[in-house]
Design an enzyme around this catalytic site. Structure first.
Site, short mmCIF file in Angstrom:
data_model
loop_
_atom_site.label_atom_id
_atom_site.label_comp_id
_atom_site.label_asym_id
_atom_site.label_seq_id
_atom_site.Cartn_x
_atom_site.Cartn_y
_atom_site.Cartn_z
N GLY A 16 0.79 -1.22 0.00
CA GLY A 16 0.00 0.00 0.00
C GLY A 16 0.83 1.28 0.00
O GLY A 16 1.88 1.38 -0.63
N TYR A 152 -10.97 3.15 14.81
CA TYR A 152 -10.03 3.73 13.82
C TYR A 152 -10.18 5.25 13.79
O TYR A 152 -9.20 5.99 13.80
CB TYR A 152 -10.34 3.12 12.46
CG TYR A 152 -9.49 3.62 11.31
CD1 TYR A 152 -8.23 3.07 11.06
CD2 TYR A 152 -9.94 4.63 10.46
CE1 TYR A 152 -7.45 3.51 9.98
CE2 TYR A 152 -9.17 5.08 9.39
CZ TYR A 152 -7.93 4.51 9.16
OH TYR A 152 -7.17 4.95 8.09
N LYS A 156 -7.19 7.92 14.69
CA LYS A 156 -6.63 8.88 13.74
C LYS A 156 -6.82 10.32 14.23
O LYS A 156 -5.97 11.18 13.99
CB LYS A 156 -7.25 8.68 12.35
CG LYS A 156 -6.86 7.35 11.72
CD LYS A 156 -5.37 7.23 11.47
CE LYS A 156 -4.99 5.97 10.71
NZ LYS A 156 -3.56 5.88 10.39
N THR A 187 -5.99 0.39 -1.88
CA THR A 187 -4.98 -0.50 -1.29
C THR A 187 -5.71 -1.78 -0.89
O THR A 187 -6.93 -1.86 -1.01
CB THR A 187 -4.28 0.15 -0.07
OG1 THR A 187 -5.28 0.47 0.89
CG2 THR A 187 -3.52 1.41 -0.46
N1 LIG Z 1 -6.10 3.23 1.95
C1 LIG Z 1 -6.84 4.27 2.28
O1 LIG Z 1 -7.80 4.61 1.61
C2 LIG Z 1 -6.47 5.09 3.50
C3 LIG Z 1 -7.27 6.19 3.80
C4 LIG Z 1 -6.93 6.98 4.89
C5 LIG Z 1 -5.82 6.69 5.64
N2 LIG Z 1 -5.06 5.60 5.34
C6 LIG Z 1 -3.87 5.35 6.16
O2 LIG Z 1 -2.73 5.23 5.33
C7 LIG Z 1 -1.82 4.29 5.91
C8 LIG Z 1 -1.52 3.18 4.91
O3 LIG Z 1 -2.76 2.60 4.52
P1 LIG Z 1 -2.83 1.37 3.51
O4 LIG Z 1 -4.22 1.29 3.03
O5 LIG Z 1 -1.70 1.48 2.56
O6 LIG Z 1 -2.55 0.19 4.54
P2 LIG Z 1 -2.46 -1.40 4.34
O7 LIG Z 1 -2.39 -1.75 2.88
O8 LIG Z 1 -3.53 -2.00 5.18
O9 LIG Z 1 -1.05 -1.72 5.01
C9 LIG Z 1 -0.90 -1.59 6.38
C10 LIG Z 1 0.56 -1.71 6.69
O10 LIG Z 1 0.70 -1.60 8.12
C11 LIG Z 1 1.50 -2.66 8.56
N3 LIG Z 1 1.14 -3.03 9.92
C12 LIG Z 1 -0.11 -3.20 10.43
N4 LIG Z 1 -0.03 -3.56 11.71
C13 LIG Z 1 1.29 -3.63 12.02
C14 LIG Z 1 2.01 -3.97 13.18
N5 LIG Z 1 1.39 -4.33 14.31
N6 LIG Z 1 3.35 -3.94 13.15
C15 LIG Z 1 4.01 -3.60 12.01
N7 LIG Z 1 3.37 -3.26 10.86
C16 LIG Z 1 2.04 -3.30 10.88
C17 LIG Z 1 1.25 -3.80 7.58
O11 LIG Z 1 2.36 -4.66 7.63
P3 LIG Z 1 2.21 -6.27 7.46
O12 LIG Z 1 1.26 -6.48 6.35
O13 LIG Z 1 3.61 -6.72 7.16
O14 LIG Z 1 1.71 -6.76 8.75
C18 LIG Z 1 1.15 -3.03 6.26
O15 LIG Z 1 2.44 -2.81 5.73
C19 LIG Z 1 -2.50 3.78 7.19
O16 LIG Z 1 -2.04 4.55 8.28
C20 LIG Z 1 -3.97 4.07 6.94
O17 LIG Z 1 -4.71 4.24 8.13
C21 LIG Z 1 -5.37 4.78 4.29
#
Ligand SMILES: NC(=O)c1ccc[n+]([C@@H]2O[C@H](COP(=O)([O-])OP(=O)(O)OC[C@H]3O[C@@H](n4cnc5c(N)ncnc54)[C@H](OP(=O)(O)O)[C@@H]3O)[C@@H](O)[C@H]2O)c1
Length: 248
Positions: A16, A152, A156, A187
């Site tokens: 992601g 969540y 945040k 993602t």
């Molecule tokens: N996607 C969206 O639309 C969106 C919108 C608003 C905000 N965000 C924020 O943007 C950021 C990235 O989002 P994303 O959608 O790219 O996330 P994602 O694809 O769900 O990936 C989450 C990442 O966090 C890691 N992670 C989770 N728990 C962990 C732990 N306990 N220790 C170490 N690593 C951990 C995972 O690693 P492993 O897989 O190796 O465990 C993975 O690399 C997040 O903070 C999310 O809240 C996303």
């Protein structure tokens, strides 16, 4: 004169947006440590970046267990830290009646408390940098809520407030603390949603750009906040959401 490469830790870098951020820093010539829990996945991403001629190393560790160790081990392996981008986070979309206090606390433990503990361990290293940069990835959910998502959303909101608090406390140390609030990005957790035609109708109405964001469209915001160009930007949340939260 060649620029000296900076020492960068990116969490949430197995996939992601964290992965795209890590790639962007590595391709900009920085030395990057990628953190996540899946060691083989991290190693594969690092090997691919090294194959392109960039500097990347994997640091597999669970942030819910020992977040301080992640900052310290990254600092040891890079010989210090100049930039930390903390993108790791969890989500639990259960309704309030189904999400008991223990489940709420355990999500806050990863998304908020571990963020504080990681930052607290990284800050002394960032203070020793010529221009330390700490960037949290929050969410537009910190300010506008979509139900059900109580834990969540609260985590945040807390992270956005923590950004301001640390920015105010550490600004005098030539160190900035900022956040990026993504809107809707494709993602893994929302890939199925992004392919649902009914959701696309909602996107057409709610997001002025009428589409989801791509993870590589978030990375430039992190590069900017970590760059010398952002030397006087401190304590802000930079929203990257295609205009979603600007629209009534
Ligand atoms: N996607 C969206 O639309 C969106 C919108 C608003 C905000 N965000 C924020 O943007 C950021 C990235 O989002 P994303 O959608 O790219 O996330 P994602 O694809 O769900 O990936 C989450 C990442 O966090 C890691 N992670 C989770 N728990 C962990 C732990 N306990 N220790 C170490 N690593 C951990 C995972 O690693 P492993 O897989 O190796 O465990 C993975 O690399 C997040 O903070 C999310 O809240 C996303």
């Amino acid at each position: 004169m060649t620029k000296e490469s900076r020492r960068v830790l990116v969490t949430g870098a197995t996939r992601g947006m964290g992965l795209e951020i890590a790639r962007a820093f590595a391709r900009a010539g920085e030395r990057v440590v990628l953190n996540g829990r899946e060691e083989a996945t991290l190693e594969a991403h690092c090997a691919a970046l090294r194959g392109e001629g960039f500097a990347a190393e994997a640091l597999a560790a669970d942030l819910s267990v020992d977040p301080e160790a992640v900052a310290l081990r990254a600092g040891e392996s890079l010989g210090g830290l100049d930039v930390v981008v903390h993108a790791a986070s969890l989500r639990d979309r259960r309704r309030t009646e189904e999400l008991d206090g223990a489940a709420f606390a355990s999500l806050l433990d990863v998304n908020l408390t571990a963020s504080y503990r990681l930052a607290r361990a990284a800050l002394p290293l960032l203070q020793r940098s010529q221009a330390g940069r700490l960037v949290f990835i929050t969410s537009i959910a910190a300010r506008i809520a979509r139900a059900p998502d109580p834990a969540y959303t609260a985590s945040k909101g807390g992270l956005e407030a923590l950004t301001r608090s640390l920015a105010v406390e550490f600004g005098a140390d030539n160190l900035t603390v900022n956040a990026i609030a993504p809107g809707w990005f494709v993602t893994d957790p929302n890939r199925a949603l992004s392919e649902d035609p009914q959701v696309q109708s909602f996107v057409n109405v709610r997001i002025p750009l009428k589409r989801w964001g791509r993870p590589e469209e978030l990375a430039p915001a992190a590069l900017f906040l970590a760059s010398p160009s952002a030397s006087f930007v401190n304590g802000i949340t930079l929203t990257v959401d295609g205009g979603m939260s600007a629209q009534m």
